[in-house]
Scaffold this motif. Structure first.
Motif, PDB file in Angstrom:
ATOM      1  N   SER A 189       0.826  -1.213   0.000  1.00  0.00           N
ATOM      2  CA  SER A 189       0.000   0.000   0.000  1.00  0.00           C
ATOM      3  C   SER A 189       0.853   1.252   0.000  1.00  0.00           C
ATOM      4  O   SER A 189       0.562   2.229  -0.701  1.00  0.00           O
ATOM      5  CB  SER A 189      -0.922   0.008   1.230  1.00  0.00           C
ATOM      6  OG  SER A 189      -1.783  -1.103   1.222  1.00  0.00           O
ATOM      7  N   ARG A 233       1.242   3.921  -3.077  1.00  0.00           N
ATOM      8  CA  ARG A 233       0.939   5.320  -2.776  1.00  0.00           C
ATOM      9  C   ARG A 233       2.111   6.221  -3.168  1.00  0.00           C
ATOM     10  O   ARG A 233       1.915   7.296  -3.742  1.00  0.00           O
ATOM     11  CB  ARG A 233       0.635   5.451  -1.281  1.00  0.00           C
ATOM     12  CG  ARG A 233       0.171   6.818  -0.787  1.00  0.00           C
ATOM     13  CD  ARG A 233      -1.257   7.080  -1.219  1.00  0.00           C
ATOM     14  NE  ARG A 233      -1.323   7.797  -2.482  1.00  0.00           N
ATOM     15  CZ  ARG A 233      -2.401   7.801  -3.255  1.00  0.00           C
ATOM     16  NH1 ARG A 233      -3.480   7.122  -2.920  1.00  0.00           N
ATOM     17  NH2 ARG A 233      -2.405   8.487  -4.392  1.00  0.00           N
ATOM     18  N   MET A 282      -6.320   0.905   0.958  1.00  0.00           N
ATOM     19  CA  MET A 282      -6.718   0.752  -0.447  1.00  0.00           C
ATOM     20  C   MET A 282      -8.198   0.421  -0.592  1.00  0.00           C
ATOM     21  O   MET A 282      -8.783   0.640  -1.656  1.00  0.00           O
ATOM     22  CB  MET A 282      -5.842  -0.284  -1.143  1.00  0.00           C
ATOM     23  CG  MET A 282      -4.435   0.228  -1.430  1.00  0.00           C
ATOM     24  SD  MET A 282      -3.494  -0.773  -2.612  1.00  0.00           S
ATOM     25  CE  MET A 282      -3.130  -2.237  -1.651  1.00  0.00           C
ATOM     26  N   TYR A 311      -6.872   5.661  -5.148  1.00  0.00           N
ATOM     27  CA  TYR A 311      -5.852   4.777  -5.721  1.00  0.00           C
ATOM     28  C   TYR A 311      -6.173   4.546  -7.195  1.00  0.00           C
ATOM     29  O   TYR A 311      -6.698   3.503  -7.591  1.00  0.00           O
ATOM     30  CB  TYR A 311      -5.796   3.459  -4.957  1.00  0.00           C
ATOM     31  CG  TYR A 311      -5.051   3.565  -3.643  1.00  0.00           C
ATOM     32  CD1 TYR A 311      -3.693   3.244  -3.562  1.00  0.00           C
ATOM     33  CD2 TYR A 311      -5.693   3.997  -2.485  1.00  0.00           C
ATOM     34  CE1 TYR A 311      -3.005   3.349  -2.364  1.00  0.00           C
ATOM     35  CE2 TYR A 311      -5.017   4.107  -1.278  1.00  0.00           C
ATOM     36  CZ  TYR A 311      -3.676   3.782  -1.226  1.00  0.00           C
ATOM     37  OH  TYR A 311      -2.991   3.893  -0.033  1.00  0.00           O
TER      38      TYR A 311
END
Length: 308
Positions: free
Chosen positions: A149, A153, A239, A246
């Motif tokens: 994640s 990001r 997410m 995202y």
């Protein structure tokens, strides 16, 4: 005078007292022995950590511990749950002869403080600050498990600092916005201590597909607890909770994805469902290897060296 029946009742009563006492004595002895073994393993774990030569960067919000080894293009290693600079470095050590490995402890792990709420976006921002401190312009991101994640990001928010994204049995984005998701996705807080994890380590193989000896690379758990709980309550949910933020289809960097079909921690089907969302992606599946993709180091090293 006692009858034979009453004698038998007394005997049975005493027998169960002896059995219960024997069981309690066995359990007490077992727990004492395991406590001694755990204490020794924790001490060995701390000694092991001291061999990594970790450094500490003092950033705007606090400290971040990291390992910096090797030369060449930089790989920023983004470790998973129960990790730290040790797990981050060990994941990439096979590449250290060809790359400069930057292996920080993520928020709450092994000497790293937490910025704000500790979201993946804030972790990515902290990484940028660390790279600025080290004078590094661009990196390859290599993320394992819960670190996925944060790496995704980073690649979305800072494409100008990203050469490529490598996801290694990693958490993956959802194919579509989930209708619901848990409030906590990780081990319960009461298990996030040295003794509890040491006691349940024989269950690692049937539950997680990892050898019980993996516990020795996780200790001391107590020094990682804040990061574990942060991952379970924030990182692992991001997410899903912030699906619309995202936009995987807008990624501007190439992606390389590895995943083993028998991984018991990061679902292989989730990767299959998400893989088409990545615009420039190379996917390399393995039949076996589990969450650690055991036995595939040479194939992975070759694929990383060819990745552009």
């Amino acid at each position: 005078m006692r009858t034979g029946k009453s004698v038998r009742k007394v005997w049975y009563k005493h027998m169960w007292v002896y059995i219960a006492g024997g069981i309690l004595l066995f359990l007490a002895t077992y727990l004492i022995i395991q406590g001694i073994r755990c204490s020794a393993a924790v001490e060995a774990g701390r000694e092991r950590l001291s061999t990594y030569g970790a450094k500490t960067a003092t950033l705007s919000y606090g400290n971040m511990s990291y390992v910096d080894k090797g030369e060449g293009e930089a790989i920023l290693s983004v470790h998973g749950i129960f990790g730290g600079f040790d797990q981050a470095y060990d994941t990439c050590k096979d590449f250290s002869s060809d790359y400069r490995i930057i292996a920080p402890s993520r928020f709450g792990y092994l000497g790293s403080d937490v910025l704000g709420d500790g979201t993946p976006a804030e972790q990515a921002t902290a990484y940028v600050e660390l790279l600025d401190e080290l004078g590094i312009d661009k990196v390859y991101l290599l993320a394992t498990s819960a670190g996925g994640s944060v790496a995704i990001r980073f690649a979305l928010d800072y494409p100008e600092r990203t050469n490529g994204l490598i996801l290694y049995c990693s958490a993956m984005p959802y194919k579509e916005k989930p209708k619901s998701f848990p409030e906590y996705a990780g081990p319960p807080a009461f298990l996030c201590n040295d003794f509890a994890m040491f006691l349940i380590s024989p269950l690692f193989e049937p539950i997680m597909g990892m050898e019980s000896s993996t516990i020795y690379s996780m200790l001391p758990v107590s020094d990682r607890k804040k990061g574990i709980i942060l991952d379970a309550s924030v990182t692992n949910l991001d997410m899903a909770k912030n699906f619309d933020n995202y936009s995987i289809e807008s990624l501007q960097v190439p992606t390389l994805v590895f995943h083993a079909k028998d991984d018991k921690l990061a679902n292989y089907e989730d990767t299959i469902n998400a893989i088409n969302r990545f615009p420039n992606c190379t996917f390399i599946p393995f039949e076996t290897g589990g969450h650690l993709m055991t036995g595939h180091s040479e194939e992975i090293k070759k694929a990383v060296s060819e990745f552009e």
